[in-house]
Design a protein around this motif. Sequence first.
Motif, PDB file in Angstrom:
ATOM      1  N   ALA A   7      -4.400  -3.318  -8.154  1.00  0.00           N
ATOM      2  CA  ALA A   7      -5.554  -4.035  -7.605  1.00  0.00           C
ATOM      3  C   ALA A   7      -5.562  -5.479  -8.096  1.00  0.00           C
ATOM      4  CB  ALA A   7      -6.853  -3.334  -7.982  1.00  0.00           C
ATOM      5  N   TRP A  23     -12.632  -1.778   6.336  1.00  0.00           N
ATOM      6  CA  TRP A  23     -11.295  -1.295   6.025  1.00  0.00           C
ATOM      7  C   TRP A  23     -10.313  -2.077   6.882  1.00  0.00           C
ATOM      8  CZ3 TRP A  23     -10.794   1.588   1.859  1.00  0.00           C
ATOM      9  CH2 TRP A  23     -11.931   2.230   1.385  1.00  0.00           C
ATOM     10  N   LEU A  40     -11.363  -4.977  -6.012  1.00  0.00           N
ATOM     11  CA  LEU A  40     -10.501  -6.154  -6.046  1.00  0.00           C
ATOM     12  C   LEU A  40     -11.398  -7.302  -6.487  1.00  0.00           C
ATOM     13  CD1 LEU A  40      -8.779  -5.755  -2.550  1.00  0.00           C
ATOM     14  CD2 LEU A  40      -7.714  -5.405  -4.779  1.00  0.00           C
ATOM     15  N   THR A  55      -7.182  -0.470   1.868  1.00  0.00           N
ATOM     16  CA  THR A  55      -7.978  -1.527   1.273  1.00  0.00           C
ATOM     17  C   THR A  55      -9.087  -1.935   2.228  1.00  0.00           C
ATOM     18  OG1 THR A  55      -7.882  -3.607   0.062  1.00  0.00           O
ATOM     19  CG2 THR A  55      -6.586  -3.482   2.067  1.00  0.00           C
ATOM     20  N   CYS A  79      -3.675   5.573   1.157  1.00  0.00           N
ATOM     21  CA  CYS A  79      -3.999   4.374   0.386  1.00  0.00           C
ATOM     22  C   CYS A  79      -4.499   3.324   1.371  1.00  0.00           C
ATOM     23  CB  CYS A  79      -2.762   3.862  -0.344  1.00  0.00           C
ATOM     24  SG  CYS A  79      -3.069   2.437  -1.398  1.00  0.00           S
ATOM     25  N   ILE A  89      -9.474  -1.161  -3.314  1.00  0.00           N
ATOM     26  CA  ILE A  89      -8.310  -0.363  -2.940  1.00  0.00           C
ATOM     27  C   ILE A  89      -8.699   1.081  -3.207  1.00  0.00           C
ATOM     28  CG2 ILE A  89      -5.950   0.284  -3.512  1.00  0.00           C
ATOM     29  CD1 ILE A  89      -5.321  -2.530  -4.087  1.00  0.00           C
ATOM     30  N   LEU A 145       0.829  -1.206   0.000  1.00  0.00           N
ATOM     31  CA  LEU A 145       0.000   0.000   0.000  1.00  0.00           C
ATOM     32  C   LEU A 145       0.865   1.258   0.000  1.00  0.00           C
ATOM     33  CD1 LEU A 145      -2.825  -0.999   2.515  1.00  0.00           C
ATOM     34  CD2 LEU A 145      -2.971  -0.878   0.020  1.00  0.00           C
ATOM     35  N   TYR A 197      -4.684  -8.582  -5.417  1.00  0.00           N
ATOM     36  CA  TYR A 197      -5.680  -9.633  -5.204  1.00  0.00           C
ATOM     37  C   TYR A 197      -5.063 -11.003  -5.433  1.00  0.00           C
ATOM     38  CZ  TYR A 197      -9.668 -12.563  -5.226  1.00  0.00           C
ATOM     39  OH  TYR A 197     -10.534 -13.576  -4.926  1.00  0.00           O
TER      40      TYR A 197
END
Length: 143
Positions: A134, A38, A101, A26, A24, A112, A12, A138
């Motif tokens: 992304a 999150w 993702l 995810t 940043c 993301i 990230l 993943y």
Amino acid sequence: MNPENTEWESRLAMLRGSTDSDFCATALYDKDTRQIRWVAASGNTNQRYRHMVDRPGQGMAGEAVRIGRTIHRTYKPDEQPGIPDIIMVAEHLLVAVAVPLRGADGEARGVILIGRRTSLPYTKHDLELLEDAAARIYENAKI
């Protein structure tokens, strides 16, 4: 995926640096509970993101999961009535992009999000980097 994993957080951080972003993060979608949580961030100013939960269609993460496409958002607090995206407010973001993702079946499993605390918009190159990241994140995370 373990959000405490330093390798995950370093990915990230690298994405944040390569897109000249301030933030940043995810979020992952749990289909059973229909919640988007999150789980990891870089460049965060606080830990509030850890307690945030969205649903499909709610907020940037929820929209990206529900429609399965990239979402762009610009926040102008003086010009926009209504409820702003909570992650943007919590992190003081003025511009943000969320990319889904995707699993092997093509369904969105999370997002993301990158964001800036200035109004500088993201370029096409930034978006390509984010979408590529992304896909790679993943595959490597196996979420």
